[in-house]
Design a protein around this motif. Structure first.
Motif, PDB file in Angstrom:
ATOM      1  N   ARG A 110       0.830  -1.205   0.000  1.00 45.71           N
ATOM      2  CA  ARG A 110       0.000   0.000   0.000  1.00 45.71           C
ATOM      3  C   ARG A 110       0.860   1.250   0.000  1.00 45.71           C
ATOM      4  O   ARG A 110       1.978   1.226   0.515  1.00 45.71           O
ATOM      5  N   LEU A 111       0.293   2.294  -0.535  1.00 46.58           N
ATOM      6  CA  LEU A 111       0.894   3.622  -0.396  1.00 46.58           C
ATOM      7  C   LEU A 111      -0.108   4.456   0.396  1.00 46.58           C
ATOM      8  O   LEU A 111      -1.323   4.288   0.228  1.00 46.58           O
ATOM      9  N   ASP A 112       0.404   5.376   1.229  1.00 47.44           N
ATOM     10  CA  ASP A 112      -0.489   6.254   1.980  1.00 47.44           C
ATOM     11  C   ASP A 112      -1.280   7.126   1.012  1.00 47.44           C
ATOM     12  O   ASP A 112      -0.846   7.354  -0.127  1.00 47.44           O
ATOM     13  N   THR A 115       0.822   9.707  -0.517  1.00 42.02           N
ATOM     14  CA  THR A 115       2.017   9.266  -1.266  1.00 42.02           C
ATOM     15  C   THR A 115       1.598   9.050  -2.719  1.00 42.02           C
ATOM     16  O   THR A 115       0.497   8.543  -2.976  1.00 42.02           O
ATOM     17  N   TYR A 142      11.905   5.495  -2.988  1.00 41.29           N
ATOM     18  CA  TYR A 142      11.048   6.669  -2.768  1.00 41.29           C
ATOM     19  C   TYR A 142      11.874   7.935  -2.943  1.00 41.29           C
ATOM     20  O   TYR A 142      13.025   8.001  -2.501  1.00 41.29           O
ATOM     21  N   HIS A 195       3.573   3.152   7.268  1.00 43.71           N
ATOM     22  CA  HIS A 195       4.149   4.508   7.212  1.00 43.71           C
ATOM     23  C   HIS A 195       5.681   4.482   7.366  1.00 43.71           C
ATOM     24  O   HIS A 195       6.268   5.366   7.998  1.00 43.71           O
ATOM     25  N   GLN A 196       6.300   3.448   6.802  1.00 39.28           N
ATOM     26  CA  GLN A 196       7.703   3.203   7.117  1.00 39.28           C
ATOM     27  C   GLN A 196       8.620   4.396   6.854  1.00 39.28           C
ATOM     28  O   GLN A 196       9.414   4.788   7.715  1.00 39.28           O
ATOM     29  N   VAL A 197       8.540   4.970   5.661  1.00 41.13           N
ATOM     30  CA  VAL A 197       9.498   6.025   5.301  1.00 41.13           C
ATOM     31  C   VAL A 197       9.266   7.264   6.174  1.00 41.13           C
ATOM     32  O   VAL A 197      10.218   7.863   6.696  1.00 41.13           O
ATOM     33  N   ARG A 198       7.996   7.603   6.361  1.00 48.64           N
ATOM     34  CA  ARG A 198       7.704   8.782   7.202  1.00 48.64           C
ATOM     35  C   ARG A 198       8.210   8.561   8.630  1.00 48.64           C
ATOM     36  O   ARG A 198       8.775   9.471   9.263  1.00 48.64           O
ATOM     37  N   LEU A 211       6.101  12.457  -0.640  1.00 54.25           N
ATOM     38  CA  LEU A 211       6.680  11.116  -0.823  1.00 54.25           C
ATOM     39  C   LEU A 211       6.166  10.540  -2.138  1.00 54.25           C
ATOM     40  O   LEU A 211       4.945  10.526  -2.386  1.00 54.25           O
TER      41      LEU A 211
END
Ligand code: URA
Length: 247
Positions: A110-112, A115, A142, A195-198, A211
């Motif tokens: 999934r993407l937020d 994003t 990303y 929400h890994q990157v955030r 993102l």
């Protein structure tokens, strides 16, 4: 490999053309053709091959692509990936009939909502699991835009394999940061935590303001695929997902 065969009425029902009874009505009305011949036998067995849309017409239009089907989509801002979330769903970007397909189409991870970028959608369960399993090390890259300039220690922090996100009990696997400017960077991760990157940048005392995912494995988001647009993934593109990401 043996060509899979399907009964005509089941094939059409599984592609979302209607219930078994409804598609039998379409066939009975002479609205289904195969190689130029009108099909009348609802139980006729047909070879389910990728060229079927070129050989078969339903109500004068080419048949929808049969399963297995994998798509790439340029996810726009504000669209949600889960059926359960509120908001405009990415499935609204696909033809309405495709919502009734069996097997169902699902996003690969999934993407937020906020994003953007490359999202794969497939009805091929084993393929989906191959892509998302961290064991297969398929990198997701990303482009990150930050609120504040990078401090300079983030690349080492993310590469260490020891970073623990708040509320979690296992550290993140190493991720690769490549600064592009003081406030933008490429970050490649092989996991897909919430929400890994955030959360990674929050752990580094920063805040992600935009993102965008531009690559999965060795597959780039094509420059000509506009936000909201999608297309079927070709065999070479599908293989590229499992290729090493170019540097
Ligand atoms: N990491 C995030 O924080 N959000 C996404 O949508 C994808 C990865």
């Amino acid at each position: 490999m043996k060509t899979p065969m399907a009964r005509l009425d089941r094939l059409l029902a599984n592609l979302g053309y209607g219930s078994r009874r409804e598609v039998q009505g379409l066939i009975g009305a002479g609205l289904v053709e195969f190689d130029g011949e009108t099909l009348r036998d609802t139980g006729r067995k047909l070879p389910v091959t990728p060229d079927l849309p070129g050989r078969m017409r339903v109500q004068g239009a080419p048949l929808d692509p049969p399963a297995p089907l994998t798509l790439m989509l340029h996810k726009p801002l504000g669209v949600v990936c889960s059926h359960r979330e509120t908001g405009r769903s990415l499935y609204e970007l696909l033809p309405i009939r495709w919502r009734a397909r069996d097997p169902v189409l699902s996003s690969v991870g999934r993407l937020d909502a906020d994003t953007t970028g490359l999202l794969l959608i497939t009805d091929d369960g084993p393929l989906l699991h191959r892509i998302i399993s961290p064991r297969n090390h398929v990198g997701k890259r990303y482009r990150v835009t930050l609120d504040r300039p990078l401090r300079g220690d983030e690349a080492a922090l993310f590469a260490a394999g020891t970073l623990m996100l708040e509320g979690e009990t296992t550290p993140l696997t190493p991720a690769c940061l490549h600064p592009l400017s003081p406030t933008t960077a490429h970050l490649t991760v092989t996991e897909g935590r919430y929400h890994q990157v955030r959360r990674m940048f929050a752990a580094a005392g920063n805040h992600v303001t935009a993102l965008h995912r531009d690559r999965i494995g060795g597959l780039d988001l094509p420059a000509d695929l506009a936000p909201g647009a999608f297309r079927k993934l070709g065999d070479a593109e599908r293989a590229a997902v499992f290729e090493q990401m170019p540097p």
